[in-house]
Design a protein around this motif. Structure first.
Motif, PDB file in Angstrom:
ATOM      1  N   GLY A  52       0.541  42.616  -9.401  1.00 57.39           N
ATOM      2  CA  GLY A  52       0.302  43.966  -8.905  1.00 57.39           C
ATOM      3  C   GLY A  52      -0.810  44.694  -9.610  1.00 57.39           C
ATOM      4  N   GLU A  53      -1.556  43.997 -10.481  1.00 59.22           N
ATOM      5  CA  GLU A  53      -2.656  44.650 -11.178  1.00 59.22           C
ATOM      6  C   GLU A  53      -3.823  44.938 -10.237  1.00 59.22           C
ATOM      7  OE1 GLU A  53      -3.828  42.413 -14.585  1.00 59.22           O
ATOM      8  OE2 GLU A  53      -1.765  42.066 -15.240  1.00 59.22           O
ATOM      9  N   ILE A  54      -3.985  44.115  -9.207  1.00 58.51           N
ATOM     10  CA  ILE A  54      -5.012  44.349  -8.186  1.00 58.51           C
ATOM     11  C   ILE A  54      -4.289  44.878  -6.956  1.00 58.51           C
ATOM     12  CG2 ILE A  54      -6.765  43.269  -6.705  1.00 58.51           C
ATOM     13  CD1 ILE A  54      -7.241  41.267  -8.953  1.00 58.51           C
ATOM     14  N   ARG A  55      -4.409  46.163  -6.736  1.00 59.50           N
ATOM     15  CA  ARG A  55      -3.654  46.805  -5.659  1.00 59.50           C
ATOM     16  C   ARG A  55      -4.321  46.647  -4.311  1.00 59.50           C
ATOM     17  NH1 ARG A  55      -3.251  52.644  -7.722  1.00 59.50           N
ATOM     18  NH2 ARG A  55      -2.069  52.957  -5.780  1.00 59.50           N
ATOM     19  N   CYS A  56      -5.630  46.414  -4.301  1.00 62.65           N
ATOM     20  CA  CYS A  56      -6.310  46.056  -3.064  1.00 62.65           C
ATOM     21  C   CYS A  56      -7.491  45.170  -3.420  1.00 62.65           C
ATOM     22  CB  CYS A  56      -6.768  47.292  -2.290  1.00 62.65           C
ATOM     23  SG  CYS A  56      -8.176  48.148  -3.023  1.00 62.65           S
ATOM     24  N   PRO A  57      -7.812  44.178  -2.590  1.00 62.02           N
ATOM     25  CA  PRO A  57      -8.941  43.298  -2.905  1.00 62.02           C
ATOM     26  C   PRO A  57     -10.249  43.953  -2.522  1.00 62.02           C
ATOM     27  CG  PRO A  57      -7.974  42.653  -0.825  1.00 62.02           C
ATOM     28  CD  PRO A  57      -7.149  43.810  -1.332  1.00 62.02           C
ATOM     29  N   TYR A  59     -14.002  43.817  -0.604  1.00 60.16           N
ATOM     30  CA  TYR A  59     -14.211  43.450   0.791  1.00 60.16           C
ATOM     31  C   TYR A  59     -14.401  41.950   0.975  1.00 60.16           C
ATOM     32  CZ  TYR A  59     -14.563  48.342   2.179  1.00 60.16           C
ATOM     33  OH  TYR A  59     -14.279  49.649   2.452  1.00 60.16           O
ATOM     34  N   ALA A  60     -15.050  41.291   0.019  1.00 64.01           N
ATOM     35  CA  ALA A  60     -15.241  39.845   0.149  1.00 64.01           C
ATOM     36  C   ALA A  60     -13.890  39.130   0.143  1.00 64.01           C
ATOM     37  CB  ALA A  60     -16.131  39.334  -0.976  1.00 64.01           C
ATOM     38  N   TYR A  61     -13.036  39.480  -0.823  1.00 67.48           N
ATOM     39  CA  TYR A  61     -11.710  38.870  -0.866  1.00 67.48           C
ATOM     40  C   TYR A  61     -10.891  39.230   0.373  1.00 67.48           C
ATOM     41  CZ  TYR A  61     -11.818  36.975  -5.629  1.00 67.48           C
ATOM     42  OH  TYR A  61     -12.090  36.226  -6.741  1.00 67.48           O
ATOM     43  N   GLU A  62     -11.031  40.458   0.844  1.00 68.22           N
ATOM     44  CA  GLU A  62     -10.291  40.856   2.046  1.00 68.22           C
ATOM     45  C   GLU A  62     -10.627  39.943   3.215  1.00 68.22           C
ATOM     46  OE1 GLU A  62     -10.077  44.562   5.235  1.00 68.22           O
ATOM     47  OE2 GLU A  62     -10.901  44.905   3.237  1.00 68.22           O
ATOM     48  N   ARG A  63     -11.927  39.693   3.433  1.00 70.75           N
ATOM     49  CA  ARG A  63     -12.317  38.840   4.552  1.00 70.75           C
ATOM     50  C   ARG A  63     -11.768  37.428   4.375  1.00 70.75           C
ATOM     51  NH1 ARG A  63     -16.949  42.256   4.215  1.00 70.75           N
ATOM     52  NH2 ARG A  63     -18.011  40.935   2.686  1.00 70.75           N
ATOM     53  N   VAL A  64     -11.764  36.932   3.127  1.00 76.50           N
ATOM     54  CA  VAL A  64     -11.259  35.587   2.889  1.00 76.50           C
ATOM     55  C   VAL A  64      -9.753  35.519   3.142  1.00 76.50           C
ATOM     56  CG1 VAL A  64     -10.945  33.784   1.154  1.00 76.50           C
ATOM     57  CG2 VAL A  64     -13.096  35.058   1.257  1.00 76.50           C
ATOM     58  N   PHE A  65      -9.004  36.483   2.623  1.00 79.40           N
ATOM     59  CA  PHE A  65      -7.550  36.468   2.791  1.00 79.40           C
ATOM     60  C   PHE A  65      -7.155  36.577   4.267  1.00 79.40           C
ATOM     61  CE2 PHE A  65      -7.115  38.367  -1.720  1.00 79.40           C
ATOM     62  CZ  PHE A  65      -7.149  37.090  -2.271  1.00 79.40           C
ATOM     63  N   LEU A  66      -7.849  37.433   5.006  1.00 78.80           N
ATOM     64  CA  LEU A  66      -7.517  37.585   6.427  1.00 78.80           C
ATOM     65  C   LEU A  66      -7.914  36.343   7.223  1.00 78.80           C
ATOM     66  CD1 LEU A  66      -8.434  41.333   7.093  1.00 78.80           C
ATOM     67  CD2 LEU A  66      -6.252  40.324   6.415  1.00 78.80           C
ATOM     68  N   HIS A  67      -8.924  35.631   6.728  1.00 80.40           N
ATOM     69  CA  HIS A  67      -9.276  34.348   7.355  1.00 80.40           C
ATOM     70  C   HIS A  67      -8.206  33.297   7.054  1.00 80.40           C
ATOM     71  CE1 HIS A  67     -11.556  30.806   8.524  1.00 80.40           C
ATOM     72  NE2 HIS A  67     -11.457  30.328   7.289  1.00 80.40           N
ATOM     73  N   MET A  68      -7.677  33.309   5.849  1.00 82.16           N
ATOM     74  CA  MET A  68      -6.657  32.333   5.473  1.00 82.16           C
ATOM     75  C   MET A  68      -5.341  32.567   6.200  1.00 82.16           C
ATOM     76  SD  MET A  68      -7.163  32.083   1.325  1.00 82.16           S
ATOM     77  CE  MET A  68      -5.884  30.834   1.111  1.00 82.16           C
ATOM     78  N   PRO A  70      -4.481  34.371   9.388  1.00 83.98           N
ATOM     79  CA  PRO A  70      -4.814  35.116  10.609  1.00 83.98           C
ATOM     80  C   PRO A  70      -3.591  35.811  11.194  1.00 83.98           C
ATOM     81  CG  PRO A  70      -4.826  32.735  10.998  1.00 83.98           C
ATOM     82  CD  PRO A  70      -4.726  32.919   9.531  1.00 83.98           C
ATOM     83  N   GLY A  71      -3.818  37.012  11.671  1.00 81.38           N
ATOM     84  CA  GLY A  71      -2.741  37.801  12.268  1.00 81.38           C
ATOM     85  C   GLY A  71      -2.054  38.721  11.293  1.00 81.38           C
ATOM     86  N   LEU A  72      -2.284  38.522   9.989  1.00 86.11           N
ATOM     87  CA  LEU A  72      -1.681  39.398   8.984  1.00 86.11           C
ATOM     88  C   LEU A  72      -2.672  40.479   8.569  1.00 86.11           C
ATOM     89  CD1 LEU A  72       0.162  36.875   6.621  1.00 86.11           C
ATOM     90  CD2 LEU A  72       1.020  38.019   8.673  1.00 86.11           C
ATOM     91  N   THR A  73      -2.150  41.596   8.129  1.00 83.66           N
ATOM     92  CA  THR A  73      -2.971  42.689   7.622  1.00 83.66           C
ATOM     93  C   THR A  73      -2.894  42.698   6.103  1.00 83.66           C
ATOM     94  OG1 THR A  73      -1.154  44.283   7.616  1.00 83.66           O
ATOM     95  CG2 THR A  73      -2.394  44.032   9.685  1.00 83.66           C
ATOM     96  N   LEU A  74      -3.728  43.541   5.474  1.00 85.63           N
ATOM     97  CA  LEU A  74      -3.648  43.664   4.017  1.00 85.63           C
ATOM     98  C   LEU A  74      -2.263  44.111   3.577  1.00 85.63           C
ATOM     99  CD1 LEU A  74      -7.041  45.259   2.896  1.00 85.63           C
ATOM    100  CD2 LEU A  74      -6.273  42.913   2.593  1.00 85.63           C
ATOM    101  N   THR A  75      -1.649  44.985   4.358  1.00 91.32           N
ATOM    102  CA  THR A  75      -0.289  45.435   4.033  1.00 91.32           C
ATOM    103  C   THR A  75       0.689  44.273   4.079  1.00 91.32           C
ATOM    104  OG1 THR A  75      -0.789  47.608   4.945  1.00 91.32           O
ATOM    105  CG2 THR A  75       1.533  47.053   4.640  1.00 91.32           C
ATOM    106  N   ASP A  76       0.530  43.400   5.098  1.00 95.26           N
ATOM    107  CA  ASP A  76       1.389  42.215   5.179  1.00 95.26           C
ATOM    108  C   ASP A  76       1.223  41.313   3.967  1.00 95.26           C
ATOM    109  OD1 ASP A  76       2.258  43.011   7.718  1.00 95.26           O
ATOM    110  OD2 ASP A  76       0.624  41.940   8.719  1.00 95.26           O
ATOM    111  N   LEU A  77       0.003  41.325   3.393  1.00 97.85           N
ATOM    112  CA  LEU A  77      -0.267  40.503   2.212  1.00 97.85           C
ATOM    113  C   LEU A  77       0.215  41.167   0.923  1.00 97.85           C
ATOM    114  CD1 LEU A  77      -3.902  39.333   3.075  1.00 97.85           C
ATOM    115  CD2 LEU A  77      -1.783  38.060   3.385  1.00 97.85           C
ATOM    116  N   GLY A  78       0.797  42.359   1.043  1.00103.34           N
ATOM    117  CA  GLY A  78       1.352  43.031  -0.120  1.00103.34           C
ATOM    118  C   GLY A  78       0.425  43.990  -0.820  1.00103.34           C
ATOM    119  N   PHE A  79      -0.747  44.256  -0.221  1.00102.64           N
ATOM    120  CA  PHE A  79      -1.702  45.160  -0.848  1.00102.64           C
ATOM    121  C   PHE A  79      -1.464  46.592  -0.392  1.00102.64           C
ATOM    122  CE2 PHE A  79      -4.085  41.098  -0.894  1.00102.64           C
ATOM    123  CZ  PHE A  79      -4.310  41.015  -2.255  1.00102.64           C
TER     124      PHE A  79
END
Length: 488
Positions: A52-57, A59-68, A70-79
């Motif tokens: 929980g030290e990184i509360r939001c990624p 933008y580069a990490y955001e695009r990678v996580f959403l690519h990994m 698909p269909g989930l949001t940052l909130t779904d990923l726990g951010f």
């Protein structure tokens, strides 16, 4: 500064599944390459997200996580929501100044918001790809609302990331230094990653001068000391050393060898003060590379051997492989074929052991393409130009084309090797490919290699392919001379 207690990110931990943090980090890096991003993800980054030290990624990490996923949001990923993490929703609350999420350029620009004195206006970097006018303003405003050199230093570093290492406020202008905590170290680590990413994409020439301020800030943080546990102090020294190496590399690649030597020596001193063999090995690796480029081949060998001694207990065969290749480059420069072949054999054997969770984060560049390129340089130094061309060609084929700076470098090496091997048309064709990239990449080193290759081709100017390249190269060089170096 009010602090927010970290809440473990259980959703992200579930998505990792049975994979180790190192295995998951490798999957993140692979996913980044699939979409043309580059993130320096390692097991420690994964651990910080899950803690929980990184509360939001960014933008580069955001695009990678959403690519990994698909269909989930940052909130779904726990951010957390990005705006709430940056504190925009609560900026009117007295004393609430949450640490900003590290910023990377966003896909679309955000309109500039008004600034509050005494913050000086910052010029937008040429190219205009910041996309964060409003966020930049918010970061600056929080910097001057909070007293203390350490807190402003963290914002200076974060701001350097967000605007591509543009103008940052001077830490010395703010009185009342406080001791440094994890937030400042996080910002420093992200600055190092950002510099490496920008160098991979654009080359060093437009970055070197801009990186000087974050480096001064890093050493101001060291002078301030840490208020936290010993591990934070270790991270601070390691990150300051890595930043000095990164700035040294920018100087090296832009032809400022004396500056590079000074920065590398500074990094080495920082590593030894902190008893950090990882940073020490990295500094020696770059010192060996610099010595080879400067024609000090015996020094290149000694520095590589010192790096091997520093790295022997770090558990990273890939790091040892790179250092063996550095030593091979020194031996090749000395004309000692036997010693060079011995070091190359060690490098191949170590490389064949594969990657490890203990591989340093900065070594993300060292894959098969870089190994081929380094061997090509050894073969070239020994005068075996056809072999050099074969290895350089493999480097260009194996490299992800999104890494424009290294692609230009490998193609310049290939062009040089082909010209020396007696294949002028093929050399000219490779030279055209380098010129295609030079509007995007600014590297004095690559420009110098291309100029040397052009001189080699002059006696074959009557060949149509060669003539076309030489004319284009002369025109490009003249334009660059008139306009001066581009800024990234």
């Amino acid at each position: 500064m009010a602090s927010t207690r970290a809440v473990p990110n259980s959703a992200f931990r579930r998505l990792r599944g049975h994979r180790s943090p190192g295995e998951f980090a490798a999957a993140v890096r692979r996913a980044a390459r699939e979409i043309g991003e580059q993130v320096a993800c390692d097991a420690r980054y994964v651990g910080r997200v899950e803690a929980g030290e990184i509360r939001c990624p960014n933008y580069a990490y955001e695009r990678v996580f959403l690519h990994m996923f698909p269909g989930l949001t940052l909130t779904d990923l726990g951010f957390s929501d990005r705006e709430s993490v940056r504190g925009r929703a609560s900026r009117t609350s007295a004393g609430a100044h949450p640490v900003p999420c590290p910023v990377s350029p966003a896909p679309a620009p955000v309109p500039e918001q008004r600034r509050t004195p005494p913050t000086p206006p910052a010029p937008a970097p040429a190219g205009g790809d910041t996309g964060h006018g409003g966020e930049e303003s918010d970061v600056r405003r929080r910097a001057f609302m909070t007293s203390g050199t350490a807190s402003v230093a963290a914002v200076s570093l974060s701001l350097g990331i967000g605007v591509g290492l543009g103008a940052v406020p001077a830490t010395a202008a703010v009185p009342g230094p406080r001791r440094v905590g994890a937030a400042e170290v996080d910002a420093l680590e992200e600055t190092v990653r950002r510099i490496r990413l920008l160098d991979d994409r654009h080359g060093a020439d437009g970055l070197y001068r801009r990186a000087a301020q974050p480096l001064r800030t890093a050493y101001a943080l060291l002078d301030a000391g840490t208020r936290s546990r010993r591990a934070t102090a270790g991270r601070l020294h390691a990150s300051a050393g890595e930043l000095a190496i990164s700035v040294g590399w920018l100087a090296h690649d832009s032809g400022r060898f004396d500056d590079a030597r000074s920065h590398y020596a500074e990094a080495l001193a920082t590593a030894r003060i902190a008893d950090d063999p990882g940073v020490e090995a990295h500094a020696f690796s770059n010192m060996s590379f610099l010595a080879r480029d400067a024609g000090r081949y015996r020094e290149a060998v000694r520095a590589a051997q010192a790096g091997l001694r520093a790295a022997r207990d770090l558990g990273s065969p890939r790091l040892l492989s790179l250092l063996a290749l550095r030593e091979a480059g020194g031996w090749a420069g000395l004309g000692d074929r036997t010693a060079c072949e011995r070091s190359l054999g060690q490098a191949h054997a170590l490389f064949g052991r594969g990657t490890s969770d203990t591989d340093p984060e900065w070594m993300s560049f060292f894959g098969e393409p870089e190994r081929e390129s380094l061997e090509a340089r050894c073969r070239a130094a020994l005068g075996d130009w056809p072999a050099a061309a074969r290895h350089a060609y493999r480097a260009t084929v194996l490299l992800d084309p999104h890494f424009a700076r290294n692609l230009a470098l490998y193609r310049a090496e290939l062009a040089t090797d082909l010209a020396q091997a007696g294949f002028p048309d093929e050399a000219a064709s490779a030279g055209h490919q380098v010129l295609d990239l030079m509007g995007e990449v600014q590297s004095t080193r690559i420009q110098g290699m291309l100029a040397g290759m052009a001189r080699t081709l002059l006696p074959r100017r009557r060949a149509a392919e060669v003539s076309g390249f030489l004319d284009r190269h002369a025109s490009t060089a003249a334009t660059a001379h008139r306009t001066g170096p581009s800024r990234v």
